[in-house]
Scaffold this motif. Sequence first.
Motif, mmCIF file in Angstrom:
data_model
loop_
_atom_site.group_PDB
_atom_site.id
_atom_site.type_symbol
_atom_site.label_atom_id
_atom_site.label_comp_id
_atom_site.label_asym_id
_atom_site.label_seq_id
_atom_site.Cartn_x
_atom_site.Cartn_y
_atom_site.Cartn_z
ATOM 1 N N LEU A 202 0.836 -1.196 0.000
ATOM 2 C CA LEU A 202 0.000 0.000 0.000
ATOM 3 C C LEU A 202 0.876 1.253 0.000
ATOM 4 N N ALA A 203 1.907 1.260 0.827
ATOM 5 C CA ALA A 203 2.812 2.410 0.898
ATOM 6 C C ALA A 203 3.530 2.617 -0.438
ATOM 7 N N GLU A 204 3.935 1.504 -1.072
ATOM 8 C CA GLU A 204 4.650 1.608 -2.353
ATOM 9 C C GLU A 204 3.741 2.163 -3.444
ATOM 10 N N ARG A 205 2.510 1.679 -3.526
ATOM 11 C CA ARG A 205 1.580 2.163 -4.557
ATOM 12 C C ARG A 205 1.187 3.615 -4.304
ATOM 13 N N ALA A 206 1.016 3.967 -3.044
ATOM 14 C CA ALA A 206 0.663 5.353 -2.714
ATOM 15 C C ALA A 206 1.797 6.299 -3.094
ATOM 16 N N ALA A 207 3.039 5.871 -2.854
ATOM 17 C CA ALA A 207 4.186 6.715 -3.189
ATOM 18 C C ALA A 207 4.273 6.951 -4.692
ATOM 19 N N ARG A 208 3.898 5.964 -5.489
ATOM 20 C CA ARG A 208 4.009 6.091 -6.943
ATOM 21 C C ARG A 208 3.037 7.113 -7.509
ATOM 22 N N VAL A 209 1.937 7.371 -6.813
ATOM 23 C CA VAL A 209 1.007 8.406 -7.285
ATOM 24 C C VAL A 209 1.091 9.661 -6.413
ATOM 25 N N GLY A 210 2.058 9.685 -5.494
ATOM 26 C CA GLY A 210 2.219 10.862 -4.644
ATOM 27 C C GLY A 210 1.068 11.089 -3.691
ATOM 28 N N TRP A 211 0.534 9.996 -3.135
ATOM 29 C CA TRP A 211 -0.619 10.092 -2.223
ATOM 30 C C TRP A 211 -0.147 9.827 -0.810
ATOM 31 N N PRO A 212 -0.062 10.858 0.046
ATOM 32 C CA PRO A 212 0.365 10.631 1.437
ATOM 33 C C PRO A 212 -0.634 9.734 2.156
ATOM 34 N N LEU A 213 -0.149 8.710 2.812
ATOM 35 C CA LEU A 213 -1.041 7.779 3.512
ATOM 36 C C LEU A 213 -1.686 8.473 4.712
ATOM 37 N N PRO A 214 -3.025 8.552 4.740
ATOM 38 C CA PRO A 214 -3.708 9.196 5.864
ATOM 39 C C PRO A 214 -3.938 8.205 6.999
ATOM 40 N N ASP A 215 -4.297 8.728 8.171
ATOM 41 C CA ASP A 215 -4.657 7.854 9.292
ATOM 42 C C ASP A 215 -6.060 7.280 9.091
ATOM 43 N N LYS A 216 -6.985 8.126 8.576
ATOM 44 C CA LYS A 216 -8.362 7.690 8.396
ATOM 45 C C LYS A 216 -8.841 8.025 6.981
ATOM 46 N N VAL A 217 -9.794 7.235 6.507
ATOM 47 C CA VAL A 217 -10.412 7.481 5.210
ATOM 48 C C VAL A 217 -11.913 7.246 5.321
ATOM 49 N N ALA A 273 -23.425 7.972 -1.549
ATOM 50 C CA ALA A 273 -23.233 7.903 -0.099
ATOM 51 C C ALA A 273 -21.754 7.822 0.217
ATOM 52 N N ILE A 274 -21.387 8.417 1.344
ATOM 53 C CA ILE A 274 -20.013 8.353 1.851
ATOM 54 C C ILE A 274 -20.043 7.576 3.155
ATOM 55 N N GLY A 275 -19.260 6.509 3.226
ATOM 56 C CA GLY A 275 -19.227 5.660 4.401
ATOM 57 C C GLY A 275 -18.594 6.352 5.589
ATOM 58 N N PRO A 276 -18.646 5.717 6.754
ATOM 59 C CA PRO A 276 -18.089 6.331 7.965
ATOM 60 C C PRO A 276 -16.567 6.378 7.914
ATOM 61 N N PRO A 277 -15.950 7.341 8.598
ATOM 62 C CA PRO A 277 -14.478 7.367 8.699
ATOM 63 C C PRO A 277 -13.970 6.119 9.411
ATOM 64 N N VAL A 278 -12.941 5.509 8.858
ATOM 65 C CA VAL A 278 -12.353 4.296 9.441
ATOM 66 C C VAL A 278 -10.836 4.382 9.320
ATOM 67 N N PRO A 279 -10.101 3.601 10.102
ATOM 68 C CA PRO A 279 -8.653 3.544 9.901
ATOM 69 C C PRO A 279 -8.328 3.092 8.475
ATOM 70 N N LEU A 280 -7.202 3.545 7.961
ATOM 71 C CA LEU A 280 -6.828 3.266 6.570
ATOM 72 C C LEU A 280 -6.925 1.784 6.232
ATOM 73 N N ALA A 281 -6.459 0.933 7.120
ATOM 74 C CA ALA A 281 -6.445 -0.507 6.839
ATOM 75 C C ALA A 281 -7.842 -1.110 6.762
ATOM 76 N N GLU A 282 -8.867 -0.361 7.202
ATOM 77 C CA GLU A 282 -10.236 -0.895 7.211
ATOM 78 C C GLU A 282 -11.143 -0.173 6.216
ATOM 79 N N ALA A 283 -10.545 0.348 5.131
ATOM 80 C CA ALA A 283 -11.309 1.106 4.142
ATOM 81 C C ALA A 283 -12.456 0.288 3.551
ATOM 82 N N ALA A 284 -12.271 -1.032 3.442
ATOM 83 C CA ALA A 284 -13.323 -1.882 2.870
ATOM 84 C C ALA A 284 -14.606 -1.813 3.701
ATOM 85 N N LYS A 285 -14.479 -1.594 4.990
ATOM 86 C CA LYS A 285 -15.670 -1.496 5.839
ATOM 87 C C LYS A 285 -16.474 -0.245 5.491
#
Length: 420
Positions: A202-217, A273-285
Amino acid sequence: MTARPPAPPARSAWRDVPRLQVRRFAALAMAEAPVLAEEILCEIRREYPHLPVVLDDSGEPMALVGIRRAIEVFVQHLETAEGRPRVPPEVFQEFGRGEGLNGRSLDSLQAIYRLGVRLAWRRFAEIGLQVEIPPPAMYELVDAGYEYLDGLVDQSVRGYAEAAARQAGERLRLQRRLMELLLAEHRRGDPAEALAERADALAERAARVGWPLPDKVAVGVLLRPAREAVAPAVGQGVLLDMEYEQPHMVVPEPDAAGRPELLHRALTGWAGAIGPPVPLAEAAKSLRWAQAAVRLMERGLLPGGEVLHCTQHTEALVLLQPEELIDDLASRCLAPLAHCGPTHGRRLAETLLAWLETRGGAPEVAARLGVHPQTVRYRLRQIRELWGGEIDDPDRRFELELVLRTQRLRGELGGPRARR
């Protein structure tokens, strides 16, 4: 009707120059081309010191080759004066591609070209004086030079557009791969090694598009207002994939200052619809809740025509999703109403729900329903007769309130809090 004779060709001051003078001018200009190209490149580098130097296969700067070749083609055309000078496309398309890939604007490239034409014209004017070319012919030469410049710019714009399209396509591809990994379900209890590998990927793919990894999404699911709807301008940092039938959106730090307002403006005219804020690793929820909300919107059980936030419709999402279980519970809990008739049974159910929510007496329930307290007392006596002692059991009261709230959300019951 007699056809008009063709108009005579426009008079050209350059064509009126004796061929001997033209050949002398061309010979001197061609001899000067290598030195002139060097001077132009030096001046460009002085004005634009950050311009990268790209070498060709022979080790010579491609810019120098392009400038020299452009001068030679223009001078050859002046001597033959046949048609328009053919712009050497490869080098100048490559210049355009280089500007696009390095993130610079076409304005800077055009400024470089104008600088080159100005320097070239200064030298050509000196040669024109030397071989006594008449001023009107030299003025015409200036016009031809800028027309030639337009051709060079056209080639560079083409290369720039190709690079921009390729770059945008590559970024979309990388962004889609990032979103696929981000939204992929992972099993609870996965070994630590698997989770660590996923985090690294996830960190590698995010770096390739210049997307800083957030705590929540928060993950959104959108409904297109039209088949060919243009992607909403959700702003930098928000990942948007329009390839889905229902576009997906990943919002980093959804509660950050200004983020809700920006999304509200950008998504005007869209639904979803926008789902509830969750930790990055639980975006599927968050995605699951957004998808559930969209399904309820499509059934008319949640408001349509706007982008909803799941956190503002928690009750509906919790109660309306497990339909089979709720329906089974309702059939058991509300069995005493089966023989009361539809209208009377609905009124008793509304009274029972108001009583369960207020835990008050007849006046409070009556105020909630907008009926006379005596009517409420009559209904409450019937309810106690129908359910007997079970109505005092806390577990049974909870189940009754659960199924009655669900029916109200579905629009099957009225009352002051009924809503779609």
